[in-house]
Design a protein around this motif. Structure first.
Motif, PDB file in Angstrom:
ATOM      1  N   LEU A   1       0.854  -1.201   0.000  1.00 38.92           N
ATOM      2  CA  LEU A   1       0.000   0.000   0.000  1.00 38.92           C
ATOM      3  C   LEU A   1       0.882   1.240   0.000  1.00 38.92           C
ATOM      4  O   LEU A   1       1.851   1.316   0.761  1.00 38.92           O
ATOM      5  CB  LEU A   1      -0.896   0.000   1.245  1.00 38.92           C
ATOM      6  CG  LEU A   1      -1.820  -1.215   1.433  1.00 38.92           C
ATOM      7  CD1 LEU A   1      -2.501  -1.173   2.807  1.00 38.92           C
ATOM      8  CD2 LEU A   1      -2.867  -1.272   0.319  1.00 38.92           C
ATOM      9  N   PHE A   2       0.554   2.192  -0.863  1.00 41.06           N
ATOM     10  CA  PHE A   2       1.301   3.454  -0.825  1.00 41.06           C
ATOM     11  C   PHE A   2       0.327   4.621  -0.973  1.00 41.06           C
ATOM     12  O   PHE A   2      -0.871   4.423  -1.165  1.00 41.06           O
ATOM     13  CB  PHE A   2       2.408   3.470  -1.879  1.00 41.06           C
ATOM     14  CG  PHE A   2       1.937   3.328  -3.304  1.00 41.06           C
ATOM     15  CD1 PHE A   2       1.637   2.093  -3.854  1.00 41.06           C
ATOM     16  CD2 PHE A   2       1.812   4.470  -4.119  1.00 41.06           C
ATOM     17  CE1 PHE A   2       1.214   1.981  -5.174  1.00 41.06           C
ATOM     18  CE2 PHE A   2       1.393   4.352  -5.441  1.00 41.06           C
ATOM     19  CZ  PHE A   2       1.090   3.106  -5.971  1.00 41.06           C
ATOM     20  N   HIS A   3       0.862   5.850  -0.865  1.00 40.39           N
ATOM     21  CA  HIS A   3      -0.037   7.018  -0.758  1.00 40.39           C
ATOM     22  C   HIS A   3      -0.603   7.432  -2.109  1.00 40.39           C
ATOM     23  O   HIS A   3       0.127   7.606  -3.086  1.00 40.39           O
ATOM     24  CB  HIS A   3       0.715   8.196  -0.133  1.00 40.39           C
ATOM     25  CG  HIS A   3       1.082   7.941   1.298  1.00 40.39           C
ATOM     26  ND1 HIS A   3       0.158   7.723   2.291  1.00 40.39           N
ATOM     27  CD2 HIS A   3       2.289   7.863   1.915  1.00 40.39           C
ATOM     28  CE1 HIS A   3       0.762   7.534   3.435  1.00 40.39           C
ATOM     29  NE2 HIS A   3       2.077   7.601   3.235  1.00 40.39           N
ATOM     30  N   TYR A   4      -1.922   7.644  -2.100  1.00 45.52           N
ATOM     31  CA  TYR A   4      -2.616   8.066  -3.320  1.00 45.52           C
ATOM     32  C   TYR A   4      -2.154   9.460  -3.769  1.00 45.52           C
ATOM     33  O   TYR A   4      -1.987   9.708  -4.963  1.00 45.52           O
ATOM     34  CB  TYR A   4      -4.132   8.060  -3.079  1.00 45.52           C
ATOM     35  CG  TYR A   4      -4.924   8.542  -4.269  1.00 45.52           C
ATOM     36  CD1 TYR A   4      -5.046   7.756  -5.417  1.00 45.52           C
ATOM     37  CD2 TYR A   4      -5.534   9.804  -4.269  1.00 45.52           C
ATOM     38  CE1 TYR A   4      -5.763   8.198  -6.511  1.00 45.52           C
ATOM     39  CE2 TYR A   4      -6.258  10.249  -5.363  1.00 45.52           C
ATOM     40  CZ  TYR A   4      -6.372   9.446  -6.485  1.00 45.52           C
ATOM     41  OH  TYR A   4      -7.070   9.879  -7.571  1.00 45.52           O
ATOM     42  N   ASP A   5      -1.901  10.356  -2.815  1.00 43.73           N
ATOM     43  CA  ASP A   5      -1.451  11.722  -3.139  1.00 43.73           C
ATOM     44  C   ASP A   5      -0.194  11.703  -3.996  1.00 43.73           C
ATOM     45  O   ASP A   5      -0.075  12.411  -4.985  1.00 43.73           O
ATOM     46  CB  ASP A   5      -1.120  12.494  -1.849  1.00 43.73           C
ATOM     47  CG  ASP A   5      -2.393  12.890  -1.121  1.00 43.73           C
ATOM     48  OD1 ASP A   5      -3.477  12.714  -1.725  1.00 43.73           O
ATOM     49  OD2 ASP A   5      -2.289  13.343   0.039  1.00 43.73           O
ATOM     50  N   TYR A   6       0.742  10.899  -3.559  1.00 45.88           N
ATOM     51  CA  TYR A   6       2.029  10.765  -4.240  1.00 45.88           C
ATOM     52  C   TYR A   6       1.810  10.242  -5.661  1.00 45.88           C
ATOM     53  O   TYR A   6       2.352  10.763  -6.645  1.00 45.88           O
ATOM     54  CB  TYR A   6       2.885   9.807  -3.412  1.00 45.88           C
ATOM     55  CG  TYR A   6       4.167   9.324  -4.059  1.00 45.88           C
ATOM     56  CD1 TYR A   6       5.159  10.219  -4.473  1.00 45.88           C
ATOM     57  CD2 TYR A   6       4.418   7.957  -4.198  1.00 45.88           C
ATOM     58  CE1 TYR A   6       6.341   9.759  -5.032  1.00 45.88           C
ATOM     59  CE2 TYR A   6       5.594   7.490  -4.751  1.00 45.88           C
ATOM     60  CZ  TYR A   6       6.551   8.394  -5.171  1.00 45.88           C
ATOM     61  OH  TYR A   6       7.710   7.943  -5.722  1.00 45.88           O
ATOM     62  N   PHE A   7       0.917   9.246  -5.764  1.00 43.26           N
ATOM     63  CA  PHE A   7       0.587   8.616  -7.034  1.00 43.26           C
ATOM     64  C   PHE A   7      -0.087   9.629  -7.963  1.00 43.26           C
ATOM     65  O   PHE A   7       0.297   9.815  -9.128  1.00 43.26           O
ATOM     66  CB  PHE A   7      -0.341   7.427  -6.752  1.00 43.26           C
ATOM     67  CG  PHE A   7      -0.908   6.733  -7.954  1.00 43.26           C
ATOM     68  CD1 PHE A   7      -0.083   6.040  -8.839  1.00 43.26           C
ATOM     69  CD2 PHE A   7      -2.277   6.751  -8.208  1.00 43.26           C
ATOM     70  CE1 PHE A   7      -0.617   5.392  -9.937  1.00 43.26           C
ATOM     71  CE2 PHE A   7      -2.812   6.098  -9.303  1.00 43.26           C
ATOM     72  CZ  PHE A   7      -1.982   5.415 -10.176  1.00 43.26           C
ATOM     73  N   GLU A   8      -1.094  10.326  -7.425  1.00 43.73           N
ATOM     74  CA  GLU A   8      -1.890  11.276  -8.197  1.00 43.73           C
ATOM     75  C   GLU A   8      -0.998  12.380  -8.770  1.00 43.73           C
ATOM     76  O   GLU A   8      -1.119  12.758  -9.935  1.00 43.73           O
ATOM     77  CB  GLU A   8      -2.983  11.867  -7.288  1.00 43.73           C
ATOM     78  CG  GLU A   8      -3.776  13.012  -7.882  1.00 43.73           C
ATOM     79  CD  GLU A   8      -4.688  12.596  -9.035  1.00 43.73           C
ATOM     80  OE1 GLU A   8      -4.679  11.397  -9.401  1.00 43.73           O
ATOM     81  OE2 GLU A   8      -5.388  13.457  -9.577  1.00 43.73           O
ATOM     82  N   GLU A   9      -0.087  12.824  -7.947  1.00 46.89           N
ATOM     83  CA  GLU A   9       0.764  13.935  -8.366  1.00 46.89           C
ATOM     84  C   GLU A   9       1.746  13.498  -9.444  1.00 46.89           C
ATOM     85  O   GLU A   9       2.020  14.235 -10.390  1.00 46.89           O
ATOM     86  CB  GLU A   9       1.523  14.455  -7.149  1.00 46.89           C
ATOM     87  CG  GLU A   9       2.271  15.744  -7.391  1.00 46.89           C
ATOM     88  CD  GLU A   9       3.012  16.155  -6.133  1.00 46.89           C
ATOM     89  OE1 GLU A   9       2.338  16.584  -5.169  1.00 46.89           O
ATOM     90  OE2 GLU A   9       4.236  16.005  -6.085  1.00 46.89           O
TER      91      GLU A   9
END
Ligand SMILES: Nc1ncnc2c1ncn2[C@@H]1O[C@H](COP(=O)(O)OP(=O)(O)O)[C@@H](O)[C@H]1O
Ligand SMILES: [Mg+2]
Lengths: 228, 386
Positions: free
Chosen positions: B189-197
């Motif tokens: 699991l990793f952070h969606y914010d990081y992915f989205e950006e």
């Protein structure tokens, strides 16, 4: 007068062959004294083995009674008969009937598994029996490593290890050469004379029969004294 | 000499045959154990209660089509909804290993929805504090030898970064266990914010939504309500329980599992027949000896016990050893392939009981008929047989 050990009264035996009953033994009356050595002769198929099996409680008569030491064994149940056999009868067969997977000593020890003797005593009895038949040094040999005469000695040791009063021998020398047969007969004679065993022995061999005190003749299921 | 000696010596009557029989028993129950492991892995029977109660909402056309991020607030407003979160299939692989599951998620939401994820508070804090951080299920960490503090590169087959690379790096901030059915144990699991950006395309879309009801309306109603909310929109939805999705997903592998099971079962059955035949043969060979034992005064009952005990002695120890070896093998495979087999390969009490019953069945099925037949004969007939 000697004490009578075995008493057969009007014993008959039929076998079923398909639908019809075959009469193998008919009207056998016989008394055997304690310490006697009886030879039993007769043509093949005359019922000698059948008679021996009845005496030893391996089979039951179709009629008549068999008494041993005052006990009517022909009336015993299978379970009681098994127990009685283990305490009273030693069997010796023509083809030895040793278990191939056990050494000589263990074959001899087999009947003692049915007793409550402790292991050390059982071992003593086995050693004594093997020494008596002259095979102490072959104790750890397997039947396949022994000669016919030696196998028969082991079988005799097995028959006497629990010290039964009666030995029943079915053609014990039938598969042996003459000099080996003589040795086996001398051994049986010794067991009869020195250890008081009552012996009934089926044989075809007049030489073997000559060791017996008396010889009975069985023909077509009927008993007669031997014509000597 | 005691009765055990007699049993033991009889058992080794023909040593080669005995060894062959033992080998066959070993193979049978080793395979049987692997089979049980496979069967249980594909049956997904222990998905856990949470998976039965959580709803998964995907694009109506296909699980791989994306849904707008904006659906989250609309689902959250529906009656009967307690909490909602989303994930997306990342499709990453580590080095040359096969693809496994990674999801970009909103950490707090996802963790609260998936209470079976057993992440220590210390790890949780560390993960929340690191935008490029990730947490990973223990089977995956074990397989790849990852430790907290490692920086691991994953190559995505789907997502490229704005800079054109498809290699994403994550800091392992925590390792968790899955106390539920294992649905989450094989994921990263990793952070969606990081992915989205960082992603080059698809911004503002997610793979699917996970919803938990508050219990005020039945699950069926909740599912229908969610799908009705997005009916006649460009991205219609299909909602089902998480367990139902998992089952559907597993079915494609399930067919393979079923075929493997059938083949192995046939092999096991064949070897069992041969073994049983050999054991029965070994009893039939000693009819005459049974007559001798009875002559000496052994009762039918004691001969019966000796023979059955011999059969059990031949089968049970080797059979149990084989199951132990099979179990060890399953553990090794699970260790090596943790990411692909997040639920792990294991056997249960049921498998052990079934295995023991099979051992008893082989033994009794092959030994009883000949020994009973022999004991029904009288001594004279036994002695006359050669
Ligand atoms: N169990 C049996 N079933 C049927 N017939 C038998 C059985 N035992 C013996 N017989 C028959 O009884 C007769 C006598 O056999 P047996 O006592 O073995 O004779 P012997 O030992 O004198 O050669 C033979 O005809 C044999 O075929
Ligand atoms: Mg005869």
């Amino acid at each position: 007068m000697a004490e009578q050990l075995i008493r057969l009264t009007d014993v008959g035996k039929n076998y079923r062959k398909g639908r019809e009953a075959v009469r193998v033994l008919d009207g056998i009356n016989l008394g055997i004294d304690k310490g006697d050595f009886v030879g039993l002769m007769g043509p093949s198929g005359s019922g000698k083995t059948t008679l021996l099996n009845l005496l030893g409680g391996l089979d039951k008569p179709s009629q008549g009674t068999i008494e041993v030491d005052g006990k009517v064994v022909s009336a015993l149940s299978q379970g009681a008969l098994a127990k009685w056999r283990s305490g009273n009868i030693g069997f010796v067969f023509q083809f030895y009937n040793l278990l191939p997977v056990l050494s000589a000593a263990r074959n001899v020890a087999l009947p003692l598994l049915l007793t409550s003797l402790p292991a050390s005593r059982r071992k003593q009895h086995v050693n004594t029996a093997l020494r008596l038949v002259g095979l102490a040094e072959r104790a750890s040999h397997y039947p396949r490593e022994l000669s016919g005469g030696q196998e028969q000695r082991v079988a005799i040791a097995r028959a006497i290890v629990s010290d039964p009063p009666i030995l029943l021998c079915d053609e014990p020398t039938g598969d042996l050469d003459r000099s080996t047969a003589d040795e086996i007969m001398a051994l049986l004679q010794q067991l009869n004379r020195d250890y008081g065993k009552t012996i009934v022995m089926v044989t075809h061999d007049p030489r073997a029969a000559s060791y017996a005190h008396r010889v009975l003749h069985l023909d077509k299921g009927e008993l007669g004294a031997a014509q000597q | 000499m005691n009765r055990f000696t007699l049993i033991w010596r009889n058992m080794w009557r023909k040593p080669v045959r005995t060894l062959f029989t033992m080998l066959a028993v070993l193979v049978v129950f080793f395979l049987f154990t692997l089979l049980e492991g496979l069967r249980l892995a594909f049956s997904l029977s222990d998905l856990g209660a949470e998976a039965q109660e959580r709803l998964l909402t995907s694009h109506k056309v296909s699980l791989i089509m994306m849904l707008p991020e904006a659906y989250q607030s609309r689902i959250a407003r529906l009656p009967g909804v307690d909490a909602v979160s989303h994930s997306t299939w990342f499709g990453g692989r580590y080095q040359d290993h096969p693809e496994f599951a990674q999801y970009p998620v909103v950490a707090e939401e996802y963790l609260s929805l998936n209470a079976e994820i057993d992440l220590s508070e210390e790890y949780r804090q560390a993960w929340l504090a690191n935008r490029g951080g990730a947490v990973v299920g223990r089977p995956v960490a074990n397989q790849y030898g990852w430790q907290v503090g490692d920086r691991v590169p994953l190559k995505s087959s789907i997502w490229t970064r704005a800079n054109g690379s498809n290699v994403w790096e994550f800091d392992i901030e925590g390792i968790f266990d899955d106390s539920g059915g294992g649905m989450n144990s094989g994921v990263l699991l990793f952070h969606y914010d990081y992915f989205e950006e960082a992603r080059a395309w698809g911004k503002g879309t997610v793979g699917w939504y996970v919803t938990r009801g508050d219990g005020s309306i039945p699950l069926e109603g909740l599912m229908a309500g969610i799908d009705a909310e997005f009916a006649n929109s460009p991205a219609e939805t299909k909602t089902n329980t998480e367990a139902a999705f998992a089952q559907e997903y597993a079915r494609q592998f399930g067919n393979i599992g079923f075929i493997v099971t059938l083949i192995l079962a046939a092999v096991v059955f064949m070897i069992m027949l041969v073994t049983g035949h050999t054991m029965a043969q070994s009893v039939r060979e000693r009819i005459h000896e049974i007559g001798v034992l009875k002559t000496l005064g052994f009762t039918s009952g004691s001969i019966f016990r000796l023979t059955v005990l011999e059969g059990l002695l031949l089968v049970l120890p080797v059979g149990l050893l084989a199951m132990l070896l099979g179990w060890g093998m399953l553990n090794v495979v699970t260790e090596r392939m943790g990411a692909m087999l997040p639920g792990g390969l294991k056997i249960g009490t049921y498998s052990v009981v079934l295995g023991l019953s099979l051992m008893l069945a082989i033994t009794l099925g092959s030994v009883l008929p000949p020994v009973i037949r022999a004991l029904r004969l009288d001594i004279v007939a036994l002695l006359r047989s050669s």
